[in-house]
Design a protein around this motif. Structure first.
Motif, PDB file in Angstrom:
ATOM      1  N   ARG A 380      -4.158 -15.736 -57.994  1.00 46.70           N
ATOM      2  CA  ARG A 380      -4.395 -14.596 -57.103  1.00 46.70           C
ATOM      3  C   ARG A 380      -3.142 -13.733 -57.022  1.00 46.70           C
ATOM      4  NH1 ARG A 380      -5.681 -17.647 -51.794  1.00 46.70           N
ATOM      5  NH2 ARG A 380      -4.435 -19.204 -52.918  1.00 46.70           N
ATOM      6  N   ILE A 381      -3.345 -12.434 -57.148  1.00 50.77           N
ATOM      7  CA  ILE A 381      -2.275 -11.455 -56.968  1.00 50.77           C
ATOM      8  C   ILE A 381      -2.751 -10.435 -55.948  1.00 50.77           C
ATOM      9  CG2 ILE A 381      -0.883  -9.638 -58.037  1.00 50.77           C
ATOM     10  CD1 ILE A 381      -1.145 -11.096 -60.697  1.00 50.77           C
ATOM     11  N   VAL A 382      -1.952 -10.195 -54.924  1.00 52.95           N
ATOM     12  CA  VAL A 382      -2.235  -9.133 -53.966  1.00 52.95           C
ATOM     13  C   VAL A 382      -1.208  -8.036 -54.204  1.00 52.95           C
ATOM     14  CG1 VAL A 382      -2.419  -8.467 -51.549  1.00 52.95           C
ATOM     15  CG2 VAL A 382      -3.179 -10.735 -52.266  1.00 52.95           C
ATOM     16  N   SER A 383      -1.694  -6.847 -54.514  1.00 54.94           N
ATOM     17  CA  SER A 383      -0.826  -5.724 -54.839  1.00 54.94           C
ATOM     18  C   SER A 383      -0.888  -4.670 -53.743  1.00 54.94           C
ATOM     19  CB  SER A 383      -1.242  -5.100 -56.177  1.00 54.94           C
ATOM     20  OG  SER A 383      -0.561  -3.888 -56.417  1.00 54.94           O
ATOM     21  N   VAL A 384       0.275  -4.273 -53.242  1.00 54.89           N
ATOM     22  CA  VAL A 384       0.392  -3.192 -52.271  1.00 54.89           C
ATOM     23  C   VAL A 384       1.056  -2.022 -52.986  1.00 54.89           C
ATOM     24  CG1 VAL A 384       1.306  -2.494 -50.019  1.00 54.89           C
ATOM     25  CG2 VAL A 384       0.678  -4.891 -50.434  1.00 54.89           C
ATOM     26  N   SER A 385       0.477  -0.836 -52.881  1.00 53.00           N
ATOM     27  CA  SER A 385       1.012   0.302 -53.624  1.00 53.00           C
ATOM     28  C   SER A 385       0.936   1.576 -52.791  1.00 53.00           C
ATOM     29  CB  SER A 385       0.235   0.507 -54.927  1.00 53.00           C
ATOM     30  OG  SER A 385       0.635   1.703 -55.572  1.00 53.00           O
ATOM     31  N   CYS A 386       1.937   2.454 -52.997  1.00 49.54           N
ATOM     32  CA  CYS A 386       1.942   3.744 -52.303  1.00 49.54           C
ATOM     33  C   CYS A 386       1.727   4.903 -53.273  1.00 49.54           C
ATOM     34  CB  CYS A 386       3.247   3.935 -51.532  1.00 49.54           C
ATOM     35  SG  CYS A 386       4.730   3.853 -52.565  1.00 49.54           S
ATOM     36  N   ASP A 387       1.330   4.610 -54.517  1.00 50.83           N
ATOM     37  CA  ASP A 387       1.072   5.668 -55.491  1.00 50.83           C
ATOM     38  C   ASP A 387      -0.140   5.281 -56.332  1.00 50.83           C
ATOM     39  OD1 ASP A 387       1.215   7.040 -58.172  1.00 50.83           O
ATOM     40  OD2 ASP A 387       2.903   8.027 -57.197  1.00 50.83           O
ATOM     41  N   PRO A 388      -1.250   6.028 -56.230  1.00 52.46           N
ATOM     42  CA  PRO A 388      -2.462   5.630 -56.945  1.00 52.46           C
ATOM     43  C   PRO A 388      -2.331   5.687 -58.459  1.00 52.46           C
ATOM     44  CG  PRO A 388      -2.749   7.794 -55.947  1.00 52.46           C
ATOM     45  CD  PRO A 388      -1.461   7.246 -55.427  1.00 52.46           C
ATOM     46  N   ALA A 389      -1.473   6.577 -58.970  1.00 51.82           N
ATOM     47  CA  ALA A 389      -1.331   6.692 -60.421  1.00 51.82           C
ATOM     48  C   ALA A 389      -0.643   5.465 -61.007  1.00 51.82           C
ATOM     49  CB  ALA A 389      -0.560   7.958 -60.772  1.00 51.82           C
ATOM     50  N   THR A 390       0.486   5.069 -60.426  1.00 44.88           N
ATOM     51  CA  THR A 390       1.178   3.894 -60.961  1.00 44.88           C
ATOM     52  C   THR A 390       0.394   2.620 -60.658  1.00 44.88           C
ATOM     53  OG1 THR A 390       2.565   3.758 -58.965  1.00 44.88           O
ATOM     54  CG2 THR A 390       3.428   4.988 -60.828  1.00 44.88           C
ATOM     55  N   PHE A 391      -0.275   2.586 -59.503  1.00 43.64           N
ATOM     56  CA  PHE A 391      -1.121   1.417 -59.206  1.00 43.64           C
ATOM     57  C   PHE A 391      -2.243   1.290 -60.227  1.00 43.64           C
ATOM     58  CE2 PHE A 391      -5.209   0.190 -57.269  1.00 43.64           C
ATOM     59  CZ  PHE A 391      -4.984  -1.179 -57.215  1.00 43.64           C
ATOM     60  N   SER A 392      -2.916   2.387 -60.552  1.00 43.86           N
ATOM     61  CA  SER A 392      -4.019   2.339 -61.505  1.00 43.86           C
ATOM     62  C   SER A 392      -3.544   1.865 -62.877  1.00 43.86           C
ATOM     63  CB  SER A 392      -4.669   3.718 -61.619  1.00 43.86           C
ATOM     64  OG  SER A 392      -5.196   4.131 -60.382  1.00 43.86           O
ATOM     65  N   ARG A 393      -2.381   2.351 -63.288  1.00 44.02           N
ATOM     66  CA  ARG A 393      -1.798   1.908 -64.562  1.00 44.02           C
ATOM     67  C   ARG A 393      -1.542   0.406 -64.557  1.00 44.02           C
ATOM     68  NH1 ARG A 393       4.094   3.346 -64.446  1.00 44.02           N
ATOM     69  NH2 ARG A 393       4.007   1.423 -63.187  1.00 44.02           N
ATOM     70  N   ASP A 394      -0.924  -0.099 -63.484  1.00 43.02           N
ATOM     71  CA  ASP A 394      -0.644  -1.536 -63.400  1.00 43.02           C
ATOM     72  C   ASP A 394      -1.933  -2.350 -63.311  1.00 43.02           C
ATOM     73  OD1 ASP A 394       2.055  -0.882 -63.408  1.00 43.02           O
ATOM     74  OD2 ASP A 394       2.223  -0.932 -61.221  1.00 43.02           O
ATOM     75  N   ALA A 395      -2.898  -1.831 -62.530  1.00 43.69           N
ATOM     76  CA  ALA A 395      -4.175  -2.539 -62.384  1.00 43.69           C
ATOM     77  C   ALA A 395      -4.891  -2.652 -63.718  1.00 43.69           C
ATOM     78  CB  ALA A 395      -5.056  -1.816 -61.372  1.00 43.69           C
ATOM     79  N   ALA A 396      -4.858  -1.588 -64.513  1.00 45.08           N
ATOM     80  CA  ALA A 396      -5.517  -1.620 -65.820  1.00 45.08           C
ATOM     81  C   ALA A 396      -4.939  -2.728 -66.696  1.00 45.08           C
ATOM     82  CB  ALA A 396      -5.376  -0.264 -66.509  1.00 45.08           C
ATOM     83  N   GLY A 397      -3.622  -2.905 -66.643  1.00 50.94           N
ATOM     84  CA  GLY A 397      -2.994  -3.969 -67.419  1.00 50.94           C
ATOM     85  C   GLY A 397      -3.441  -5.353 -66.981  1.00 50.94           C
ATOM     86  N   LEU A 398      -3.532  -5.565 -65.671  1.00 51.95           N
ATOM     87  CA  LEU A 398      -3.980  -6.870 -65.172  1.00 51.95           C
ATOM     88  C   LEU A 398      -5.438  -7.129 -65.531  1.00 51.95           C
ATOM     89  CD1 LEU A 398      -2.313  -6.809 -61.623  1.00 51.95           C
ATOM     90  CD2 LEU A 398      -1.649  -8.248 -63.560  1.00 51.95           C
ATOM     91  N   LEU A 399      -6.275  -6.104 -65.402  1.00 56.56           N
ATOM     92  CA  LEU A 399      -7.702  -6.275 -65.680  1.00 56.56           C
ATOM     93  C   LEU A 399      -7.960  -6.528 -67.164  1.00 56.56           C
ATOM     94  CD1 LEU A 399      -9.080  -3.484 -63.335  1.00 56.56           C
ATOM     95  CD2 LEU A 399      -9.144  -5.946 -62.942  1.00 56.56           C
ATOM     96  N   GLN A 400      -7.200  -5.881 -68.028  1.00 54.46           N
ATOM     97  CA  GLN A 400      -7.372  -6.095 -69.460  1.00 54.46           C
ATOM     98  C   GLN A 400      -6.997  -7.512 -69.880  1.00 54.46           C
ATOM     99  OE1 GLN A 400      -5.035  -2.969 -71.226  1.00 54.46           O
ATOM    100  NE2 GLN A 400      -6.383  -1.352 -70.410  1.00 54.46           N
TER     101      GLN A 400
END
Length: 428
Positions: A380-400
């Motif tokens: 389990r990873i819980v990610s807190v982010s204040c920027d949707p662009a960098t969060f989306s980029r990081d999320a895409a890497g985890l999901l892939q």
């Protein structure tokens, strides 16, 4: 030209398309507009793929348009959404988050859970510039100084302190930062000085200010780098630096989620005094086990809650002031480590935890950290982010890599502005 606003985009602007001439279809970014409005705008900069325009009038306003509360709105760089009802602000932010995730290739989003509270007077910290005994922020889209007479997103005590400070001698002071607890019972002052501000001058300044604002509990002088002056100049996060002098209490006690934190000058702490408990609950609730890591831990806001549900919590932080707070908070078998997250993850033979919490700065995790998190294969990873662009980029890497996005929360920590905070839960 006359334009119809298609949608809100991240950064505070609305997006429209030119409808006439050779540039028909070209994107135009217009500030202080709402989706669906017909506006008159003047193009002030035309670039290869888009144009930037200044708003002239709104002949067909949205039903969500309202009068701004602050007299400095549109001139000050701090707020972008005061012309919108609060429900409209939340709807725009939710749409921006959805579209940003989709553009990063993240499909099949879970239902976005929106969390909001009182949208005014919410900030527990503001930082202002000082020029000629006047106090202000940056003008919009510049580093120019804007003297201000009000700031309705700040906790009332903060602005009372600002008004009192303007009555005092401020020679040599470049910037000031005020920080208060959730109930406005105590106040902390940080002075950023262009040159040496003696202990005697600090003591005199604080004693005069305390006569006007009895809640003043402590103050520190941080030597400012002239190259950094005005690069923030908004009610922004705190600043790290060398503390040259102290007065009163060295740290401010802050009660949140049943835990008292000692926040020192320069230490990071979440700014929305009405939503901190909600944020902690979303990040830490329903998680328990043997080991947890809190990366980019700051003063330990999440660490304290995790220590109640995990046998061992390792909290990692690089900032000097924040690490001092974190080290005081953690007791064996829990531990605090001073390092960057990348440095910590490079250490060999780390025993994988049951949960990792990450709360990176605006730049996000980055490729290196995402790859190392994937290699650890934590469940389990819980990610807190204040920027949707960098969060989306990081999320895409985890999901892939095989993770699933189990929960997605939008926590509106910054009402009246385009900023939005997300909390995401990834599971394997």
């Amino acid at each position: 030209m006359k334009l119809r606003i298609d949608k809100a985009i991240y950064g505070g602007n609305g997006l429209a398309r030119m409808t006439e001439g050779e540039q028909a279809g070209k994107a135009v970014f217009v500030p202080f507009v709402l989706p669906g409005e017909v506006v008159e705008a003047h193009v002030r900069a035309s670039k290869k793929g888009f144009a930037e325009a200044a708003l002239l009038s709104v002949p067909e306003p949205s039903q969500d348009r309202i009068e701004a509360r602050c007299k400095h709105f549109t001139f000050c760089g701090g707020c972008q959404y005061q012309h919108a009802t609060y429900d409209a602000q939340l709807a725009m932010k939710r749409g921006i988050l959805e579209e940003t995730m989709q553009r990063a290739g993240v499909r099949d989003l879970p239902t976005i859970q929106v969390h909001a509270a009182e949208p005014w007077g919410y900030r527990n910290r503001i930082r202002l510039r000082v020029e000629a005994n006047r106090i202000g922020y940056n003008r919009r889209a510049s580093h120019a100084f804007l003297p201000v007479e009000e700031c309705p997103i700040a906790a009332p005590l903060l602005w009372q302190a600002v008004q009192a400070l303007t009555e005092l001698p401020l020679e040599g002071v470049a910037e000031v930062e005020f920080f208060t607890d959730a109930h406005e019972s105590k106040l902390q002052l940080t002075v950023l000085a262009e040159k040496h501000l003696s202990q005697k001058r600090l003591t005199r300044l604080c004693e005069m200010l305390q006569q006007r604002i009895p809640q003043l509990a402590g103050a520190s002088v941080v030597q400012a780098d002239p190259r950094q002056r005005g690069h923030r100049g908004q009610p922004d996060e705190s600043v790290e630096g060398h503390v040259a002098a102290h007065w009163g209490e060295a740290s401010l006690p802050y009660l949140a989620s049943g835990q008292t934190y000692r926040v020192q000058a320069g230490g990071f702490f979440q700014v929305n005094r009405f939503l901190i408990d909600t944020m902690v609950r979303i990040v830490t609730a329903n998680h328990s086990g043997e080991r947890a890591w809190d990366l980019y831990a700051g003063a330990g806001l999440f660490t304290a809650a995790l220590m109640k549900n995990f046998a061992q919590v390792t909290a990692v932080e690089i900032g000097e002031a924040s690490f001092r707070e974190l080290a005081a908070l953690t007791t064996p078998p829990h531990r605090a480590m001073r390092a960057t997250t990348a440095e910590f993850l490079k250490r060999g033979k780390l025993e994988a935890p049951d949960l990792i919490v990450v709360d990176p700065p605006r730049a996000g995790l980055g490729t290196e950290v995402v790859e190392r998190l994937i290699a650890i294969s934590v469940p389990r990873i819980v990610s807190v982010s204040c920027d949707p662009a960098t969060f989306s980029r990081d999320a895409a890497g985890l999901l892939q890599s095989g993770y699933t996005l189990a929960e997605l929360h939008l926590v509106d920590m910054f009402p009246q502005t385009f900023h939005l905070e997300t909390v995401a839960v990834f599971t394997r």
